[in-house]
Motif scaffolding. Structure first.
Motif, PDB file in Angstrom:
ATOM      1  N   TRP A 293       2.378   1.138  -8.382  1.00 47.58           N
ATOM      2  CA  TRP A 293       3.680   1.722  -8.708  1.00 47.58           C
ATOM      3  C   TRP A 293       3.577   2.951  -9.613  1.00 47.58           C
ATOM      4  CZ3 TRP A 293       7.947  -0.398  -6.408  1.00 47.58           C
ATOM      5  CH2 TRP A 293       7.810  -1.681  -5.882  1.00 47.58           C
ATOM      6  N   GLY A 294       2.429   3.175 -10.213  1.00 47.11           N
ATOM      7  CA  GLY A 294       2.302   4.155 -11.288  1.00 47.11           C
ATOM      8  C   GLY A 294       2.815   5.554 -10.946  1.00 47.11           C
TER       9      GLY A 294
ATOM     10  N   ILE B  89       9.594  -2.700  -2.741  1.00 48.04           N
ATOM     11  CA  ILE B  89       9.689  -4.003  -3.406  1.00 48.04           C
ATOM     12  C   ILE B  89       9.727  -5.170  -2.409  1.00 48.04           C
ATOM     13  CG2 ILE B  89      12.221  -3.875  -3.649  1.00 48.04           C
ATOM     14  CD1 ILE B  89       9.807  -5.564  -6.136  1.00 48.04           C
ATOM     15  N   THR B  90      10.411  -4.988  -1.293  1.00 49.26           N
ATOM     16  CA  THR B  90      10.519  -6.099  -0.328  1.00 49.26           C
ATOM     17  C   THR B  90       9.148  -6.433   0.252  1.00 49.26           C
ATOM     18  OG1 THR B  90      12.757  -5.373   0.145  1.00 49.26           O
ATOM     19  CG2 THR B  90      11.781  -6.903   1.712  1.00 49.26           C
TER      20      THR B  90
ATOM     21  N   LEU C 137       6.550   5.817 -10.460  1.00 51.97           N
ATOM     22  CA  LEU C 137       7.276   5.785 -11.734  1.00 51.97           C
ATOM     23  C   LEU C 137       7.191   7.135 -12.442  1.00 51.97           C
ATOM     24  CD1 LEU C 137       6.389   2.237 -13.114  1.00 51.97           C
ATOM     25  CD2 LEU C 137       8.546   3.015 -12.135  1.00 51.97           C
TER      26      LEU C 137
ATOM     27  N   GLU D 183       1.638   5.153 -17.750  1.00 53.44           N
ATOM     28  CA  GLU D 183       1.235   4.981 -16.356  1.00 53.44           C
ATOM     29  C   GLU D 183       0.106   5.949 -15.971  1.00 53.44           C
ATOM     30  OE1 GLU D 183       2.144   2.516 -14.380  1.00 53.44           O
ATOM     31  OE2 GLU D 183       3.295   1.774 -16.086  1.00 53.44           O
TER      32      GLU D 183
ATOM     33  N   LEU E  69       6.896  -8.038  -2.574  1.00 47.60           N
ATOM     34  CA  LEU E  69       7.193  -9.436  -2.915  1.00 47.60           C
ATOM     35  C   LEU E  69       6.323 -10.391  -2.119  1.00 47.60           C
ATOM     36  CD1 LEU E  69      11.020 -10.123  -3.326  1.00 47.60           C
ATOM     37  CD2 LEU E  69       9.233 -10.275  -5.048  1.00 47.60           C
ATOM     38  N   LYS E  70       6.055 -10.045  -0.872  1.00 50.23           N
ATOM     39  CA  LYS E  70       5.269 -10.946  -0.011  1.00 50.23           C
ATOM     40  C   LYS E  70       3.788 -10.566   0.045  1.00 50.23           C
ATOM     41  CE  LYS E  70       8.457 -13.725   1.018  1.00 50.23           C
ATOM     42  NZ  LYS E  70       8.329 -15.028   0.345  1.00 50.23           N
TER      43      LYS E  70
ATOM     44  N   LYS F  83       0.317  -6.474  -5.502  1.00 47.85           N
ATOM     45  CA  LYS F  83       1.674  -6.123  -5.934  1.00 47.85           C
ATOM     46  C   LYS F  83       1.707  -4.849  -6.770  1.00 47.85           C
ATOM     47  CE  LYS F  83       3.366 -10.850  -5.679  1.00 47.85           C
ATOM     48  NZ  LYS F  83       3.514 -10.790  -4.223  1.00 47.85           N
ATOM     49  N   ARG F  84       0.576  -4.213  -6.897  1.00 45.55           N
ATOM     50  CA  ARG F  84       0.513  -3.040  -7.766  1.00 45.55           C
ATOM     51  C   ARG F  84       0.634  -1.740  -6.975  1.00 45.55           C
ATOM     52  NH1 ARG F  84      -4.265  -3.964 -11.635  1.00 45.55           N
ATOM     53  NH2 ARG F  84      -3.706  -1.801 -12.026  1.00 45.55           N
TER      54      ARG F  84
ATOM     55  N   GLU G 264      -8.171   2.953 -14.919  1.00 39.23           N
ATOM     56  CA  GLU G 264      -8.527   1.993 -13.869  1.00 39.23           C
ATOM     57  C   GLU G 264      -9.252   2.603 -12.686  1.00 39.23           C
ATOM     58  OE1 GLU G 264      -6.127  -1.906 -13.951  1.00 39.23           O
ATOM     59  OE2 GLU G 264      -5.178  -0.433 -12.659  1.00 39.23           O
TER      60      GLU G 264
END
Lengths: 115, 151
Positions: free
Chosen positions: B121-122, B109-110, B125, B61, B113-114, B118-119, B68
């Motif tokens: 998270w690195g 996450i909720t 984590l 990650e 999802l919509k 969606k990224r 990136e």
């Protein structure tokens, strides 16, 4: 590494199994996403993702899995993961995927839950 | 060596720091190469396999973040593994444009999802998989220092 990613799809009456092999990064994730899209378009609402041969993932690949989860949730379906390494399972828990996806130890357990 | 040279040598002796250094190019999947080194170092330190796996995931990650987002001119990421008695510290450094640490939102996450994006998270984590994490970022680059205790 990316060239080594493979997946197979096994379709059953009302569910399908996607078995992956290799690194679930952006390319691996896209391959899973494409396979899942096709199945969902065919009307499959229950998916099993078998990661027995994928022991490395990254968050880009998982983001694509979140897209798959979104699509499954949209059709009131179910998505089950199996054979996750402890770290991948921990990662899914940290990210909250387990609120929307089920995790089983083996493929047989996942299939039994869908029966 | 003369006696005076020996005493000079003694004066400049520094504590031994056990480090493994690696420089990787920003090429696809090169993060996996770095995880192989992480694995070897952690095995040498007798980390258990689950903790090694967590270090590898955090390292993946950290490196893909650098690949990136850094826009580094030299196209390289420097990685240093520092071996201590009870912990492994991994330093990941790029010479990119840096980022504003406080601008990073904790993903949910909720909402994801919509959401279209969606990224992101690195960092979350890395913080959850490692025991300590420290980041320094400026327009000259970013240094992420993360440590994992052996037990």
């Amino acid at each position: 590494m990316s060239d080594l990613f493979n997946l197979t799809v096994e379709e059953h009456a009302d569910y399908a199994i996607i078995r992956t092999e290799g690194y679930v990064n952006n390319l691996g994730g896209e391959r899973i996403g494409e396979a899942a899209d096709q199945l969902i378009e065919q009307g499959v609402k229950k998916l099993v993702l078998n990661f027995e041969k994928s022991n490395v993932v990254n968050s880009i690949g998982i983001s694509i899995l979140i897209e798959v989860i979104e699509k499954v949730v949209d059709v009131d379906g179910r998505i089950c993961f199996c054979f996750l390494t402890k770290t991948i399972e921990k990662t899914f828990n940290i990210m909250g995927l387990t609120q929307y996806a089920e995790i089983y130890e083996t493929e047989a357990d996942a299939r039994a839950s869908l029966a | 060596m003369s006696e005076s040279h020996l005493s000079e040598a003694k004066r400049v002796t520094r504590p031994v720091v056990n480090e493994v250094e690696l420089i990787i190019p920003m090429l696809p999947d090169m993060e996996i190469t770095a995880t192989q080194t992480a694995c070897s170092v952690a095995q040498y330190m007798k980390f258990d396999p689950d903790r090694i796996d967590e270090v590898k995931m955090a390292l993946v990650e950290a490196i893909i973040n650098a690949f990136e987002h850094s826009k580094s001119q030299d196209g390289k990421v420097r990685i240093k593994f520092v071996i201590a008695d009870d912990s492994l510290t991994v330093v990941i450094q790029d010479h990119g444009k840096g980022f504003e640490i406080n601008s990073i939102e904790k993903p949910d996450i909720t909402q994801k999802l919509k959401a279209e994006y969606k990224r992101g998270w690195g960092l979350m984590l890395i913080e959850n998989l490692m025991d300590t994490v420290y980041i320094e970022s400026s327009e000259h680059g970013t240094t992420l220092v993360m440590s994992k205790n052996r037990v």
